[in-house]
Design a protein around this motif. Sequence first.
Motif, short mmCIF file in Angstrom:
data_model
loop_
_atom_site.label_atom_id
_atom_site.label_comp_id
_atom_site.label_asym_id
_atom_site.label_seq_id
_atom_site.Cartn_x
_atom_site.Cartn_y
_atom_site.Cartn_z
N GLU A 2 29.88 -34.57 -79.01
CA GLU A 2 29.63 -33.87 -78.15
C GLU A 2 30.08 -35.30 -77.16
O GLU A 2 29.80 -36.79 -77.54
N GLY A 3 30.31 -34.85 -76.10
CA GLY A 3 30.76 -35.98 -75.12
C GLY A 3 32.81 -36.44 -75.73
O GLY A 3 33.11 -35.81 -75.78
N ASP A 4 32.15 -37.45 -74.92
CA ASP A 4 34.13 -38.23 -75.38
C ASP A 4 33.30 -39.05 -76.31
O ASP A 4 33.02 -39.65 -76.34
N GLY A 5 34.65 -38.66 -77.07
CA GLY A 5 35.04 -39.81 -77.38
C GLY A 5 34.96 -38.66 -79.20
O GLY A 5 35.17 -37.46 -79.34
N MET A 6 34.94 -39.73 -81.00
CA MET A 6 35.51 -38.67 -82.02
C MET A 6 35.11 -39.73 -82.47
O MET A 6 35.23 -40.99 -82.77
N LEU A 7 33.89 -39.45 -84.04
CA LEU A 7 33.72 -40.44 -85.17
C LEU A 7 35.44 -40.77 -86.36
O LEU A 7 35.91 -39.25 -86.39
N LEU A 8 35.67 -41.09 -86.44
CA LEU A 8 36.68 -41.49 -87.71
C LEU A 8 36.71 -42.17 -88.82
O LEU A 8 35.40 -43.06 -89.26
N PHE A 41 51.15 -41.59 -77.83
CA PHE A 41 50.12 -40.82 -76.98
C PHE A 41 49.79 -41.53 -75.51
O PHE A 41 48.96 -41.26 -74.48
N ASP A 42 50.20 -42.67 -74.84
CA ASP A 42 49.84 -43.81 -73.82
C ASP A 42 48.81 -43.22 -73.67
O ASP A 42 48.63 -43.60 -72.37
N SER A 43 48.02 -44.06 -74.57
CA SER A 43 46.27 -44.22 -74.16
C SER A 43 45.78 -44.97 -75.11
O SER A 43 46.49 -46.27 -75.78
N GLU A 44 44.44 -45.95 -73.98
CA GLU A 44 44.00 -46.87 -75.04
C GLU A 44 43.13 -46.32 -75.72
O GLU A 44 42.07 -45.12 -74.67
N VAL A 45 42.77 -47.17 -76.96
CA VAL A 45 41.58 -46.39 -77.87
C VAL A 45 41.29 -47.95 -77.97
O VAL A 45 41.17 -49.27 -77.99
N THR A 46 39.39 -47.54 -77.87
CA THR A 46 38.74 -48.81 -78.29
C THR A 46 37.82 -47.96 -79.37
O THR A 46 37.30 -47.05 -79.42
N MET A 47 37.68 -48.74 -80.39
CA MET A 47 36.96 -48.39 -81.49
C MET A 47 35.90 -49.53 -82.29
O MET A 47 36.09 -50.88 -82.17
N THR A 48 34.71 -48.48 -82.34
CA THR A 48 33.60 -49.28 -82.60
C THR A 48 32.77 -49.06 -84.33
O THR A 48 33.45 -47.57 -84.42
N ILE A 49 32.83 -50.10 -84.98
CA ILE A 49 32.26 -49.72 -86.06
C ILE A 49 30.72 -49.13 -86.05
O ILE A 49 29.71 -50.02 -85.97
#
Length: 604
Positions: A69-75, A100-108
Amino acid sequence: MLDVSPEVVLKLFGEHFFSFCKQAGYDTMLRTLGGNLTEFIENLDALHSYLALSYQEMNAPSFRVEKIEGDGMLLHYYSDRKGLYHIVPGIIEAVAKDFFDSEVTMTILNQSEEDERTGKKEHVVFLVKQQKRSAALVVEKGQRRAKDPQQVRRSCSICGGMSHWGLVRSVVLWGKGNLRYTFTPSYPDKLWMEEKAFCNAFPFHIVFDQDLKVKQTGVNIQKFVPGLQTKDIRIDEYFTIVHPQVTFTIDSIKKFINSQFVLKTQTEMIPQHQRTALKLRGQMVWMPSLACMLYLCSPKLRSLQELEERGLHLADIAPHDTTRDLILLNQQRLAEMELSNQLERKKEELRILSHHLAVEKKKTETLLYAMLPQHVANQLREGRKVEAGEFEVCTILFSDVVTFTNICSACEPIRIVHMLNSMYSRFDRLSSVHDVYKVETIGDAYMVVGGVPVPTPSHAHRVANFALGMRLAAREVTNPVSGQPIQIRVGLHTGPVLAGVVGDKMPRYCLFGDTVNTASRMESHGLPDHIHLSPSTYSALRGEGFDLRARGEIKVKGKGQMMTYFLFENLRASEAAIMGRDGAESGLYVENQPDNQFGSLAGT
């Protein structure tokens, strides 16, 4: 060395690996993998499965996307190899930026030994948040322009007359996805397909419930896995999950519902007509209303050979199934690879044969150059006729072994061969040291010439030094009869000769003329362990540092009375220089370059 943490290096490697894959020819394949980042990641396992057809030893990681739910996803990242998960953000961020011309932030969020799959492999969960780069940039510019009406009018003119609200609408659509083309599927009131038609149309499919009990199967899977549709049979009694390596439960399968599933028949369930286990590859589809899982699959095959090993035929695979085309295309590719491998093997064989040929050619050339002068041998090899040549002056040497006839009559022939081989080997080495040409050997007779076939002003000096070396070398060879060092007689004469190649079958480079006869007479009229010189050779060596002594007049057969001389030593050269030991012979001969006349021997 760089004082950089491993995490940073691995992330940079991920970015580089993505660029490398694009440059290696996978750009189009990667670009068309999905319409957004989520689809791209969900289809990575399918890409790895395809690549595994060519690279069987490939051990790729597995990815699973979980929407929240909300913005984002779990990888979810799974791998057999620990400590490499920092590569993932590098790859995903590069994909998002490029495709996809986008910025991604990934947090463990979590890192553990995962317990969902067998083998206790590494499981890392990333929280992924994505934002369109272009949308954020345009919104920011739009906010700045909204403060200035003139700027708004200018931006509208740039955007082709688009109104301010039109621009905002386009920004919103750009950031949220193109909503004008949303699609809502329509489903029929009932399924217009009877049970038999479905089982025939999809010959490889399995339906099983939450307890893994098989409810329905395709006709061909019944044929090749008999007993599968027996009442209350569980699917895990017949199959194991190869990929993804999850436990065989409905909950585990649901977690990886977007992955491609590979099932393999258990060993004890393999029919007799199959030599190897049957692998199935396909998609799991959960049917909530029936609380059942549908497995739509096809045989996992790489070639016609594997098809035959499993007792299958192309006719067993549904015509609409692309597995047919995949097998045939891959068979063609495997045939091309095999042909390429054969060409590589032939190339390697040719390389080895070429090397062996070069070695044999070298041996042949060495043997040929031992029989003939090099330039003469090259002319004969090229099919050219070798013309006889006249040499105005040269020095010829003959030698023989004293009492050779008595030695031959007193011992075995093999001992004679060993004695001559030992003596001639030493003489041959000396001929290279003093650069004189060995003409031939007949029995115990040894003949060399200086100044032929390559004219040199120092021909007499070279042959004289060679003769001194012969006398020293002969003392190292033992008489097989007496056990004492052998003695030789040496004769030298200087004069003109005619030289040419004689014979076709065994061509020899021979010398002709009275000079040859006179040199032979000097040897036959000489004394044991002495070097006998003719007047012409004495004149060529006089005053050049050689110890020369007159023998007096003797009667020479065919020549009458002749004044002859003996050569005892070279006063300007050491024994080591004469024998060519330890490089001492270097500088022994110094040619006078201006007039190309022999100057003098280098002092030692």
